[in-house]
Design a protein around this motif. Structure first.
Motif, PDB file in Angstrom:
ATOM      1  N   THR A 205      32.509  31.557  33.861  1.00  0.00           N
ATOM      2  CA  THR A 205      31.585  31.176  34.937  1.00  0.00           C
ATOM      3  C   THR A 205      32.018  31.796  36.272  1.00  0.00           C
ATOM      4  O   THR A 205      31.586  31.359  37.324  1.00  0.00           O
ATOM      5  CB  THR A 205      31.515  29.636  35.089  1.00  0.00           C
ATOM      6  N   ASN A 206      32.894  32.817  36.210  1.00  0.00           N
ATOM      7  CA  ASN A 206      33.288  33.487  37.440  1.00  0.00           C
ATOM      8  C   ASN A 206      32.085  34.255  38.003  1.00  0.00           C
ATOM      9  O   ASN A 206      31.081  34.447  37.304  1.00  0.00           O
ATOM     10  CB  ASN A 206      34.459  34.428  37.185  1.00  0.00           C
ATOM     11  N   LEU A 207      32.218  34.691  39.236  1.00  0.00           N
ATOM     12  CA  LEU A 207      31.057  35.193  39.975  1.00  0.00           C
ATOM     13  C   LEU A 207      30.208  36.241  39.249  1.00  0.00           C
ATOM     14  O   LEU A 207      28.995  36.048  39.130  1.00  0.00           O
ATOM     15  CB  LEU A 207      31.496  35.697  41.354  1.00  0.00           C
ATOM     16  N   PRO A 208      30.790  37.343  38.747  1.00  0.00           N
ATOM     17  CA  PRO A 208      29.922  38.335  38.092  1.00  0.00           C
ATOM     18  C   PRO A 208      29.130  37.741  36.926  1.00  0.00           C
ATOM     19  O   PRO A 208      27.938  38.039  36.772  1.00  0.00           O
ATOM     20  CB  PRO A 208      30.909  39.410  37.619  1.00  0.00           C
ATOM     21  N   CYS A 209      29.762  36.901  36.121  1.00  0.00           N
ATOM     22  CA  CYS A 209      29.034  36.266  35.017  1.00  0.00           C
ATOM     23  C   CYS A 209      28.019  35.263  35.558  1.00  0.00           C
ATOM     24  O   CYS A 209      26.894  35.178  35.056  1.00  0.00           O
ATOM     25  CB  CYS A 209      30.000  35.574  34.054  1.00  0.00           C
ATOM     26  N   ALA A 210      28.428  34.521  36.588  1.00  0.00           N
ATOM     27  CA  ALA A 210      27.525  33.525  37.166  1.00  0.00           C
ATOM     28  C   ALA A 210      26.253  34.196  37.694  1.00  0.00           C
ATOM     29  O   ALA A 210      25.146  33.679  37.522  1.00  0.00           O
ATOM     30  CB  ALA A 210      28.227  32.763  38.289  1.00  0.00           C
TER      31      ALA A 210
ATOM     32  N   CYS B 157      37.464  35.001  34.462  1.00  0.00           N
ATOM     33  CA  CYS B 157      37.032  36.360  34.134  1.00  0.00           C
ATOM     34  C   CYS B 157      37.819  36.909  32.943  1.00  0.00           C
ATOM     35  O   CYS B 157      39.033  36.831  32.887  1.00  0.00           O
ATOM     36  CB  CYS B 157      37.204  37.281  35.339  1.00  0.00           C
ATOM     37  N   MET B 158      37.081  37.451  31.993  1.00  0.00           N
ATOM     38  CA  MET B 158      37.701  37.996  30.784  1.00  0.00           C
ATOM     39  C   MET B 158      37.744  39.520  30.816  1.00  0.00           C
ATOM     40  O   MET B 158      37.996  40.167  29.798  1.00  0.00           O
ATOM     41  CB  MET B 158      36.931  37.496  29.564  1.00  0.00           C
ATOM     42  N   GLY B 159      37.448  40.076  31.986  1.00  0.00           N
ATOM     43  CA  GLY B 159      37.529  41.523  32.136  1.00  0.00           C
ATOM     44  C   GLY B 159      36.387  42.261  31.458  1.00  0.00           C
ATOM     45  O   GLY B 159      36.510  43.452  31.161  1.00  0.00           O
ATOM     46  N   ALA B 160      35.307  41.570  31.197  1.00  0.00           N
ATOM     47  CA  ALA B 160      34.168  42.214  30.546  1.00  0.00           C
ATOM     48  C   ALA B 160      32.903  41.903  31.339  1.00  0.00           C
ATOM     49  O   ALA B 160      31.849  41.619  30.769  1.00  0.00           O
ATOM     50  CB  ALA B 160      34.046  41.719  29.114  1.00  0.00           C
ATOM     51  N   CYS B 161      33.012  41.952  32.661  1.00  0.00           N
ATOM     52  CA  CYS B 161      31.923  41.533  33.538  1.00  0.00           C
ATOM     53  C   CYS B 161      30.634  42.311  33.269  1.00  0.00           C
ATOM     54  O   CYS B 161      29.537  41.781  33.458  1.00  0.00           O
ATOM     55  CB  CYS B 161      32.332  41.701  34.997  1.00  0.00           C
ATOM     56  N   GLY B 162      30.748  43.560  32.829  1.00  0.00           N
ATOM     57  CA  GLY B 162      29.570  44.369  32.544  1.00  0.00           C
ATOM     58  C   GLY B 162      28.763  43.829  31.373  1.00  0.00           C
ATOM     59  O   GLY B 162      27.612  44.222  31.186  1.00  0.00           O
TER      60      GLY B 162
ATOM     61  N   PRO C 125      26.378  37.454  30.593  1.00  0.00           N
ATOM     62  CA  PRO C 125      27.418  36.422  30.539  1.00  0.00           C
ATOM     63  C   PRO C 125      28.262  36.533  29.256  1.00  0.00           C
ATOM     64  O   PRO C 125      27.742  36.872  28.199  1.00  0.00           O
ATOM     65  CB  PRO C 125      26.640  35.111  30.538  1.00  0.00           C
ATOM     66  N   VAL C 126      29.545  36.233  29.427  1.00  0.00           N
ATOM     67  CA  VAL C 126      30.509  36.428  28.347  1.00  0.00           C
ATOM     68  C   VAL C 126      31.039  35.082  27.847  1.00  0.00           C
ATOM     69  O   VAL C 126      31.248  34.152  28.627  1.00  0.00           O
ATOM     70  CB  VAL C 126      31.690  37.297  28.851  1.00  0.00           C
ATOM     71  N   MET C 127      31.240  35.022  26.546  1.00  0.00           N
ATOM     72  CA  MET C 127      31.812  33.817  25.933  1.00  0.00           C
ATOM     73  C   MET C 127      32.869  34.260  24.919  1.00  0.00           C
ATOM     74  O   MET C 127      32.718  35.279  24.255  1.00  0.00           O
ATOM     75  CB  MET C 127      30.719  33.017  25.230  1.00  0.00           C
TER      76      MET C 127
HETATM   77  S1  FES Z   1      33.291  37.432  35.531  1.00  0.00           S
HETATM   78 FE1  FES Z   1      32.869  36.946  33.472  1.00  0.00          FE
HETATM   79  S2  FES Z   1      33.909  38.498  32.379  1.00  0.00           S
HETATM   80 FE2  FES Z   1      34.334  38.966  34.424  1.00  0.00          FE
END
Ligand code: FES
Length: 157
Positions: free
Chosen positions: A83-88, A123-128, A131-133
């Motif tokens: 739920t970090n900013l890029p994913c959010a 952040c899991m380092g896959a912001c591109g 949303p990542v799970m």
């Molecule tokens: S913010 Fe979600 S993977 Fe980087």
């Protein structure tokens, strides 16, 4: 406390570092212990610390810092939603809310049948791919829209 197989795995990790730097294998050793035990009880963390010859608090600090380590029992599938900013900004919060309503649990909770634990992640380092799970700390799932979640949950049932 740990099986011979797990100890052999830990020994292989320890062998990657200089003899006087066994502490460098603490993250891997905790991961291996968690894989065997399902989660990390205090006694398990202390055992790992003693095995590596480091102070128990040093291992405990690592186990409590990273959220891949579980300090209480988790479900068969631990779902960690970033739920970090890029994913959010790409729907990560909606992903989390959808999972909460679908599973009927909040962050840090496990379904009554013990199948799913839901966790908020960094952040899991896959912001591109937002949303990542993450499933069970290992399987990265990208572009987790509501439709993708439905498919993934059906796959895990
Ligand atoms: S913010 Fe979600 S993977 Fe980087």
């Amino acid at each position: 406390m740990l099986s011979a197989e797990s100890l052999a795995k830990i020994d292989r990790e320890v062998a990657k570092y200089p003899v006087d730097q066994k502490r460098s294998a603490v993250m891997a050793a905790l991961r291996i212990a968690q894989q065997e035990k399902g989660w990390l009880q205090t006694e398990t963390i202390e055992y790992v610390a003693n095995y590596l010859g480091i102070a128990p608090v040093a291992a405990y600090e690592v186990a409590t810092f990273y959220n891949m380590y579980d300090l209480s029992p988790v479900g068969k599938y631990k779902l960690t939603v970033c739920t970090n900013l890029p994913c959010a900004l790409q729907g990560g919060v909606d992903t989390a809310e959808y999972l909460k309503s679908k599973l009927g649990i909040g962050f840090g909770e496990t379904t009554a049948d013990g199948r799913f634990t839901l966790q908020e992640g960094e952040c899991m380092g896959a912001c591109g791919d937002a949303p990542v799970m993450l499933v069970n700390n290992h399987k990265m799932c990208s572009f987790m829209t509501r439709e993708a979640i439905d498919l993934k949950l059906a796959e895990l049932e």
